[in-house]
Design a protein around this motif. Sequence first.
Motif, PDB file in Angstrom:
ATOM      1  N   UNK A 232      -9.189   2.404  14.125  1.00 29.30           N
ATOM      2  CA  UNK A 232      -7.754   2.127  14.213  1.00 29.30           C
ATOM      3  C   UNK A 232      -7.077   2.500  12.900  1.00 29.30           C
ATOM      4  N   UNK A 233      -5.804   2.880  13.030  1.00 32.31           N
ATOM      5  CA  UNK A 233      -5.008   3.229  11.853  1.00 32.31           C
ATOM      6  C   UNK A 233      -3.931   2.164  11.624  1.00 32.31           C
ATOM      7  N   UNK A 234      -3.604   1.957  10.356  1.00 28.62           N
ATOM      8  CA  UNK A 234      -2.555   0.999   9.981  1.00 28.62           C
ATOM      9  C   UNK A 234      -1.691   1.641   8.901  1.00 28.62           C
ATOM     10  N   UNK A 235      -0.375   1.560   9.102  1.00 34.21           N
ATOM     11  CA  UNK A 235       0.604   2.030   8.123  1.00 34.21           C
ATOM     12  C   UNK A 235       1.359   0.815   7.604  1.00 34.21           C
ATOM     13  N   UNK A 236       1.509   0.723   6.289  1.00 34.66           N
ATOM     14  CA  UNK A 236       2.190  -0.428   5.695  1.00 34.66           C
ATOM     15  C   UNK A 236       3.567  -0.041   5.174  1.00 34.66           C
ATOM     16  N   UNK A 237       4.545  -0.901   5.445  1.00 32.98           N
ATOM     17  CA  UNK A 237       5.892  -0.714   4.909  1.00 32.98           C
ATOM     18  C   UNK A 237       6.362  -2.038   4.306  1.00 32.98           C
ATOM     19  N   UNK A 238       7.136  -1.917   3.228  1.00 33.64           N
ATOM     20  CA  UNK A 238       7.653  -3.088   2.514  1.00 33.64           C
ATOM     21  C   UNK A 238       9.172  -2.984   2.490  1.00 33.64           C
ATOM     22  N   UNK A 239       9.824  -3.942   3.154  1.00 32.32           N
ATOM     23  CA  UNK A 239      11.278  -3.899   3.352  1.00 32.32           C
ATOM     24  C   UNK A 239      12.007  -4.897   2.452  1.00 32.32           C
ATOM     25  N   UNK A 240      13.313  -4.659   2.330  1.00 30.32           N
ATOM     26  CA  UNK A 240      14.299  -5.607   1.770  1.00 30.32           C
ATOM     27  C   UNK A 240      14.302  -5.687   0.243  1.00 30.32           C
ATOM     28  N   UNK A 241      13.401  -4.961  -0.438  1.00 33.85           N
ATOM     29  CA  UNK A 241      13.406  -4.950  -1.896  1.00 33.85           C
ATOM     30  C   UNK A 241      14.329  -3.852  -2.397  1.00 33.85           C
ATOM     31  N   UNK A 242      14.154  -3.375  -3.618  1.00 33.71           N
ATOM     32  CA  UNK A 242      13.150  -3.920  -4.534  1.00 33.71           C
ATOM     33  C   UNK A 242      13.571  -5.265  -5.129  1.00 33.71           C
ATOM     34  N   UNK A 243      12.538  -6.086  -5.383  1.00 30.50           N
ATOM     35  CA  UNK A 243      12.688  -7.386  -6.035  1.00 30.50           C
ATOM     36  C   UNK A 243      11.753  -7.310  -7.228  1.00 30.50           C
ATOM     37  N   UNK A 244      12.261  -6.934  -8.384  1.00 30.75           N
ATOM     38  CA  UNK A 244      11.439  -6.387  -9.460  1.00 30.75           C
ATOM     39  C   UNK A 244      10.063  -7.014  -9.612  1.00 30.75           C
ATOM     40  N   UNK A 245       9.994  -8.314  -9.842  1.00 31.89           N
ATOM     41  CA  UNK A 245       8.689  -8.928 -10.132  1.00 31.89           C
ATOM     42  C   UNK A 245       7.737  -8.779  -8.945  1.00 31.89           C
ATOM     43  N   UNK A 246       8.242  -9.039  -7.745  1.00 29.68           N
ATOM     44  CA  UNK A 246       7.376  -8.989  -6.561  1.00 29.68           C
ATOM     45  C   UNK A 246       6.999  -7.543  -6.235  1.00 29.68           C
ATOM     46  N   UNK A 247       7.935  -6.630  -6.412  1.00 35.00           N
ATOM     47  CA  UNK A 247       7.633  -5.220  -6.143  1.00 35.00           C
ATOM     48  C   UNK A 247       6.532  -4.730  -7.075  1.00 35.00           C
ATOM     49  N   UNK A 248       6.600  -5.114  -8.338  1.00 36.91           N
ATOM     50  CA  UNK A 248       5.521  -4.733  -9.272  1.00 36.91           C
ATOM     51  C   UNK A 248       4.183  -5.353  -8.854  1.00 36.91           C
ATOM     52  N   UNK A 249       4.239  -6.606  -8.411  1.00 32.94           N
ATOM     53  CA  UNK A 249       3.013  -7.274  -7.956  1.00 32.94           C
ATOM     54  C   UNK A 249       2.398  -6.509  -6.773  1.00 32.94           C
ATOM     55  N   UNK A 250       3.238  -6.118  -5.821  1.00 38.81           N
ATOM     56  CA  UNK A 250       2.761  -5.356  -4.664  1.00 38.81           C
ATOM     57  C   UNK A 250       2.199  -4.002  -5.107  1.00 38.81           C
ATOM     58  N   UNK A 251       2.893  -3.354  -6.030  1.00 41.28           N
ATOM     59  CA  UNK A 251       2.416  -2.049  -6.511  1.00 41.28           C
ATOM     60  C   UNK A 251       1.065  -2.182  -7.204  1.00 41.28           C
ATOM     61  N   UNK A 252       0.882  -3.240  -7.980  1.00 42.00           N
ATOM     62  CA  UNK A 252      -0.419  -3.470  -8.625  1.00 42.00           C
ATOM     63  C   UNK A 252      -1.520  -3.614  -7.571  1.00 42.00           C
ATOM     64  N   UNK A 253      -1.228  -4.399  -6.529  1.00 46.08           N
ATOM     65  CA  UNK A 253      -2.231  -4.639  -5.485  1.00 46.08           C
ATOM     66  C   UNK A 253      -2.551  -3.358  -4.725  1.00 46.08           C
ATOM     67  N   UNK A 254      -1.515  -2.603  -4.376  1.00 41.25           N
ATOM     68  CA  UNK A 254      -1.740  -1.355  -3.633  1.00 41.25           C
ATOM     69  C   UNK A 254      -2.557  -0.375  -4.478  1.00 41.25           C
ATOM     70  N   UNK A 255      -2.240  -0.301  -5.769  1.00 40.13           N
ATOM     71  CA  UNK A 255      -2.983   0.616  -6.647  1.00 40.13           C
ATOM     72  C   UNK A 255      -4.449   0.200  -6.739  1.00 40.13           C
ATOM     73  N   UNK A 256      -4.689  -1.106  -6.832  1.00 44.95           N
ATOM     74  CA  UNK A 256      -6.072  -1.587  -6.950  1.00 44.95           C
ATOM     75  C   UNK A 256      -6.891  -1.249  -5.712  1.00 44.95           C
ATOM     76  N   UNK A 257      -6.204  -1.133  -4.569  1.00 42.18           N
ATOM     77  CA  UNK A 257      -6.898  -0.840  -3.313  1.00 42.18           C
ATOM     78  C   UNK A 257      -6.757   0.621  -2.900  1.00 42.18           C
TER      79      UNK A 257
END
Length: 213
Positions: free
Chosen positions: A1-26
Amino acid sequence: MKVTLTFDNGPTAAVTHQVLDTLAAHGVQSTFFLVGENLRDPANRAAAGRAAGDGHWIGNHTLTHSVQLGDSPDAGTARREIGEAQRLIGELATPGRLFRPYGRGGIQDRLLLSRAGLARLRRDKHTCVLWNSVPHDWDDPDGWVDTCLADVATRDWSLVVLHDLATGAMDHLPRFLEGLAGAGADVVQDFPPDCVPIRDGRVLRSLEHLVAD
Ligand SMILES: [Zn+2]
C-alpha cells in the motif's frame, strides 16, 4: 500500500520545524498546504522556506481558511482566497500551483468550490488536491495515530490530511511513521490520481458534486 502525507493550515513556526525534523529523520517527503496569511509572520515564512528547501512541496490552502468558496461564491472571494494566497506563497510554490480548498473538517460537498473558484483554478493553471483520509488529528491529538494506521490499511493509496498546528498531535508523528514502516507502507510524495480532479488547470474528473450552484 502507498501513503501520501500532507500537512495543512500552517506554517506554525515551532510545530512546522518539529514536523520537518521528524520527516527528515525518517526520510519522508510530503506536501505542506499553507494558509496564506500565516506567511505574513517572518518566522512562519522561514519555516515554509525550510520545508521547500528540504524538498517538500508547497501548496495553497486559501488566504484565511475562514470562508468556503461555495458558501461565498462571488468572484472577489475566489480572487482573495486563491489568488492573494498564491501571491503570498510566491516562489515557494512547487511543483506548479497546488491548491487545496478549505473543507471545514475534511468534508467534500458542494460548499467546497464555487463557479468563480473553479474558473480561477482553471485560468491560473492550478492543480487541485483533495484527500481520502482525515484522522482528525486536531480534535483527537493522541488517538489519531491508531485511527489513521487502521484507515490507511483499507485502501491501496491513501492521501492523509494532518495539521502542523500546536495541538500536540505532531508529538506522535514519529510513532505514526514507525507504524507505517512496520505495516510495510510505501510513503510517497506524489498524489493518488483520484484525489486530483484538476491538474495544471485541466479538469480531469467531474467536480459537479463539489461546486455550489
Ligand atoms: Zn484546512
